[in-house]
Design a protein around this motif. Structure first.
Motif, short mmCIF file in Angstrom:
data_model
loop_
_atom_site.label_atom_id
_atom_site.label_comp_id
_atom_site.label_asym_id
_atom_site.label_seq_id
_atom_site.Cartn_x
_atom_site.Cartn_y
_atom_site.Cartn_z
N TYR A 231 -62.48 -56.26 4.78
CA TYR A 231 -62.01 -56.92 3.74
C TYR A 231 -60.35 -56.63 3.76
CZ TYR A 231 -65.76 -57.96 0.84
OH TYR A 231 -67.21 -58.43 0.42
N TRP A 232 -59.97 -55.49 4.46
CA TRP A 232 -58.47 -55.29 4.50
C TRP A 232 -57.94 -56.27 5.55
CZ3 TRP A 232 -55.10 -53.60 1.20
CH2 TRP A 232 -54.05 -53.17 1.63
N SER A 233 -58.54 -56.70 6.39
CA SER A 233 -58.13 -57.93 7.09
C SER A 233 -58.05 -59.35 6.72
CB SER A 233 -58.94 -57.65 8.53
OG SER A 233 -58.60 -56.52 8.84
N ALA A 234 -59.00 -59.58 5.63
CA ALA A 234 -59.38 -60.86 5.03
C ALA A 234 -58.68 -61.12 3.99
CB ALA A 234 -60.74 -60.82 4.75
N ARG A 273 -45.65 -57.33 1.93
CA ARG A 273 -44.69 -57.35 3.04
C ARG A 273 -45.41 -57.96 4.52
NH1 ARG A 273 -40.55 -54.49 5.16
NH2 ARG A 273 -40.77 -53.55 7.39
N TRP A 274 -46.69 -57.70 4.45
CA TRP A 274 -47.46 -58.17 5.86
C TRP A 274 -48.67 -58.90 5.21
CZ3 TRP A 274 -44.89 -57.45 9.87
CH2 TRP A 274 -43.94 -56.58 10.04
N GLU A 306 -52.76 -55.36 13.75
CA GLU A 306 -51.72 -56.14 13.80
C GLU A 306 -51.41 -56.90 12.73
OE1 GLU A 306 -51.34 -58.80 17.14
OE2 GLU A 306 -50.46 -60.38 16.15
N ALA A 307 -50.13 -56.81 12.25
CA ALA A 307 -49.61 -57.55 11.09
C ALA A 307 -48.58 -58.59 11.20
CB ALA A 307 -49.34 -56.53 9.93
N ARG A 308 -48.49 -59.47 10.18
CA ARG A 308 -47.46 -60.34 10.62
C ARG A 308 -46.82 -60.76 8.91
NH1 ARG A 308 -47.34 -63.41 15.57
NH2 ARG A 308 -48.77 -62.83 16.92
N ASN A 309 -45.63 -61.46 9.26
CA ASN A 309 -44.99 -62.05 8.11
C ASN A 309 -44.26 -63.08 8.73
OD1 ASN A 309 -43.09 -62.94 5.90
ND2 ASN A 309 -43.58 -60.94 4.97
N GLU A 310 -45.00 -64.44 8.31
CA GLU A 310 -44.32 -65.57 8.90
C GLU A 310 -42.91 -65.90 8.33
OE1 GLU A 310 -45.78 -70.00 10.36
OE2 GLU A 310 -46.99 -69.00 8.53
#
Length: 348
Positions: A231-234, A273-274, A306-310
């Motif tokens: 859930y934390w990844s979705a 943030r992410w 892994e985390a992203r902010n486009e």
């Protein structure tokens, strides 16, 4: 089942065209399947994980039809995580290609379908440095953990990540059988449109792991950890809804006793943030210690993330330890303790 016109391992250059635009993700209607069909067509970009999540949230069951040369690994893992979490089925049609990040998402289907002539290809995770594709250690760790989570064998994981970034392992019927990978001919469901999923039910409404009345404490805790990271990844909203249901009213959170409300506020800030995240536990690292007299379990292990902010053009990845304590004394599991530390961090 699969095309035999390509070599088992072939150079990627020239076989998969480069597509500049983001994937087209839409819902289509077709009479040969009883569930809605979500079509993913085109290169997978960093934003496509969230785009897929918004559409997937509308359905409790669906077939995901895929035609893509690949793209963002993180988005591919996000899409695959959502597919497995909701017990969706996946399909690559005749003459279409699903490679790299697309292929890893396809693997998450609780039922995997192909039509004759479909091409499904795999290679190791990579980053582009000075114009050259190079294998990514953290990317492959993240990928390997994801593949373990969707219950692939060690032999399958090695095969799917063995080709170099410039190469591709094209899946064949014989290889799938050798790896013990369940892949079905789409013609079977065209002849029988009433085919239904045979694996676990979808988890549409976030909820904690059930009371261990039907599970051992250890088994319930393992499921809880897997669901937590899924859930934390979705979807961002579903992540917070799950945590709202899972957290106790008071939690020892990284050494400090805090209210659920404060923790949710902090988790919300992390999401802002992410917005795109993938957190995947390493199955062989998980240790569980339960006290049946107190109905509690401590669970520790290692996760790859892994985390992203486009918008900020920011990417962070690494490896971390985690520790939870779950309390089952009131029935459904509640998180009463959470801690962890970063073991390895990469930032681009």
């Amino acid at each position: 089942m699969f095309s035999m016109a390509f070599l088992k391992r072939a150079a990627i250059v020239g076989l998969i065209p480069s597509i500049a635009v983001a994937a087209n993700i839409s819902v289509i209607e077709r009479g040969d399947f009883k569930y809605p069909i979500i079509s993913l067509d085109g290169e997978i970009t960093n934003a496509d994980g969230d785009k897929f999540s918004v559409i997937a949230n509308r359905f409790s069951n669906a077939l995901v039809e895929m035609n893509s040369p690949g793209g963002s690994l993180l988005s591919g893992i996000q899409i695959g995580t959502i597919i497995r979490l909701r017990a969706f089925q996946t399909l690559v049609r005749k003459g279409e290609v699903c490679a790299s990040a697309c292929a890893y998402a396809w693997l998450a289907g609780t039922e995997r379908y192909v039509e004759g002539g479909a091409k499904i290809g795999f290679h190791a995770a990579y980053i582009v440095s000075h114009g050259q594709a190079k294998e990514s250690g953290s990317g492959n760790a993240l990928l390997g953990s994801y593949l373990s989570r969707i219950a692939l064998s060690d032999a399958a994981i090695v095969y799917f990540t063995s080709a170099a970034p410039q190469e591709m392992n094209w899946l064949t019927t014989q290889t799938a059988q050798k790896l013990g990978l369940n892949v079905q001919d789409y013609g079977a469901i065209r002849r029988n449109p009433a085919v239904a999923p045979t694996s676990e039910p979808s988890y549409v409404n976030p909820a904690p792991v059930p009371s261990p009345a039907n599970n051992s404490l250890e088994r319930a805790s393992l499921l809880f950890v897997k669901r937590y990271f899924s859930y934390w990844s979705a979807d961002n909203q579903q992540a917070l809804e799950f945590l709202d249901a899972a957290l106790d009213e008071q939690v020892v959170f990284y050494g400090v006793k805090r209210s659920k409300r404060d923790i949710l506020k902090e988790k919300g800030a992390i999401i802002r943030r992410w917005p795109a995240r993938a957190y995947i536990e390493r199955p062989d690292s998980i240790r569980i210690n339960c006290d049946s007299s107190k109905m509690t379990c401590a669970v520790g292990g290692v996760m790859t993330w892994e985390a992203r902010n486009e918008v900020r053009n920011a990417v962070a990845s690494g490896v971390s330890e985690f520790t939870f304590v779950f309390d089952y004394s009131r029935g459904a599991a509640k998180i009463i303790y959470e801690d962890g530390k970063v073991l390895e961090r990469n930032k681009l």
